[in-house]
Design an enzyme around this catalytic site. Structure first.
Site, PDB file in Angstrom:
ATOM      1  N   ASP A  76      13.017  36.777  24.665  1.00 42.30           N
ATOM      2  CA  ASP A  76      13.096  36.350  23.263  1.00 42.30           C
ATOM      3  C   ASP A  76      11.737  36.305  22.543  1.00 42.30           C
ATOM      4  O   ASP A  76      11.652  36.665  21.373  1.00 42.30           O
ATOM      5  CB  ASP A  76      13.766  34.976  23.155  1.00 42.30           C
ATOM      6  CG  ASP A  76      15.267  35.021  23.443  1.00 42.30           C
ATOM      7  OD1 ASP A  76      15.802  36.129  23.664  1.00 42.30           O
ATOM      8  OD2 ASP A  76      15.906  33.950  23.446  1.00 42.30           O
ATOM      9  N   ASP A  88      26.704  39.337  31.576  1.00 39.93           N
ATOM     10  CA  ASP A  88      25.508  39.985  32.094  1.00 39.93           C
ATOM     11  C   ASP A  88      24.858  40.632  30.890  1.00 39.93           C
ATOM     12  O   ASP A  88      25.535  41.199  30.027  1.00 39.93           O
ATOM     13  CB  ASP A  88      25.827  41.028  33.169  1.00 39.93           C
ATOM     14  CG  ASP A  88      24.557  41.451  33.908  1.00 39.93           C
ATOM     15  OD1 ASP A  88      23.741  40.563  34.248  1.00 39.93           O
ATOM     16  OD2 ASP A  88      24.363  42.650  34.141  1.00 39.93           O
TER      17      ASP A  88
END
Length: 198
Positions: A155, A72
Site C-alpha cells: 500500500d 488471495d
C-alpha cells in the site's frame, strides 16, 4: 445458518488487517463473521489467485462444516512481466512488508514504467461444496519510495489512477471504496444483498 437465522461465516486468513477489511465491507449483510481460531491453513500451492483462495476457503469449510470466506491477492508489475503476482506475500523470500517493499523497489530500479495493478479473488465456500468466486482489480503506479502509515503490504508504494495519494495515505473507508479487495467484496455483497422491503 445459526439458530437465529444469521449465516455463520469463518474468515479464512491469519491476517488481522484482512479480517477487519472483510468485516467492514460485508457489514450490511448481517452475517456473523468469525475469525479463524486455532485452525491451520493449507499451504498456498496454487498457480492462480483462484486456486489459492479456494484452497483456504474450501479447507476451512470442510473442516468446520461452516461457510468460509478467503481471498488471495497480489500486485502485478508491468515492468516485471506481472511479478510478483501470486507470490506477492512471500516475494523474494522476504518476511516483512518493509522487506518486500524494498525488494520490489530494488527490482524496479532503472525502469521507467511504474505501472502496476492489484488483483484480488474472493471465494465463499459452503459446506455443501458450493463455491462462489468474485474478482476485483485496481490499477495505478508505483512510487520510488514508500509514503503513508496506513494499510499493509504494498500500500505505501501504490498510487491508484485518478489520485495523488498512496493507499497507505487513505482512510480505511477510502481505500475500501476503490480497492481490488473492496471491488471483489462489493460483488459478493451485491450477490447476497436482500432486496429492500417495499
Amino acid at each position: 445458518m445459526s439458530n437465529s437465522g444469521q449465516m455463520q461465516v469463518i474468515v479464512a486468513t491469519g491476517n488481522a488487517g484482512k479480517v477487519r477489511e472483510i468485516g467492514e465491507a460485508l457489514a450490511g449483510l448481517g452475517w456473523n463473521l468469525r475469525p479463524l481460531e486455532g485452525l491451520p491453513l493449507p499451504e498456498e500451492t496454487g498457480a492462480t489467485y483462484e486456486e489459492n483462495a479456494a484452497l483456504k476457503a474450501c479447507t476451512v469449510a470442510l473442516m468446520t462444516r461452516t461457510a468460509a470466506i478467503a481471498d488471495d491477492s497480489g500486485i502485478e508489475v508491468e515492468a516485471l512481466n506481472g511479478e510478483p503476482g501470486v507470490y506477492s506475500a512471500r516475494f523474494g523470500g522476504r518476511d516483512s512488508d518493509l522487506e518486500r517493499n524494498i525488494h520490489l523497489l530494488e527490482k524496479l530500479r532503472g525502469h521507467a514504467n511504474r505501472r502496476a495493478k492489484f488483483v484480488s479473488v474472493v471465494i465463499l465456500a459452503h459446506p455443501n461444496g458450493q463455491v462462489e468466486t468474485y474478482r476485483g482489480e485496481l490499477h495505478g503506479t508505483l512510487l520510488e519510495g514508500p509514503r503513508g502509515t496506513g494499510g499493509f503490504g504494498y500500500d505505501p508504494l501504490f498510487v491508484p489512477d485518478g489520485d495523488t495519494r498512496t493507499l497507505a495515505e487513505m482512510s480505511v473507508a477510502e481505500k475500501q471504496a476503490i480497492s481490488h479487495r473492496g471491488k471483489a467484496l462489493e460483488a459478493l455483497k451485491a450477490a447476497h444483498q436482500r432486496p429492500a422491503a417495499p
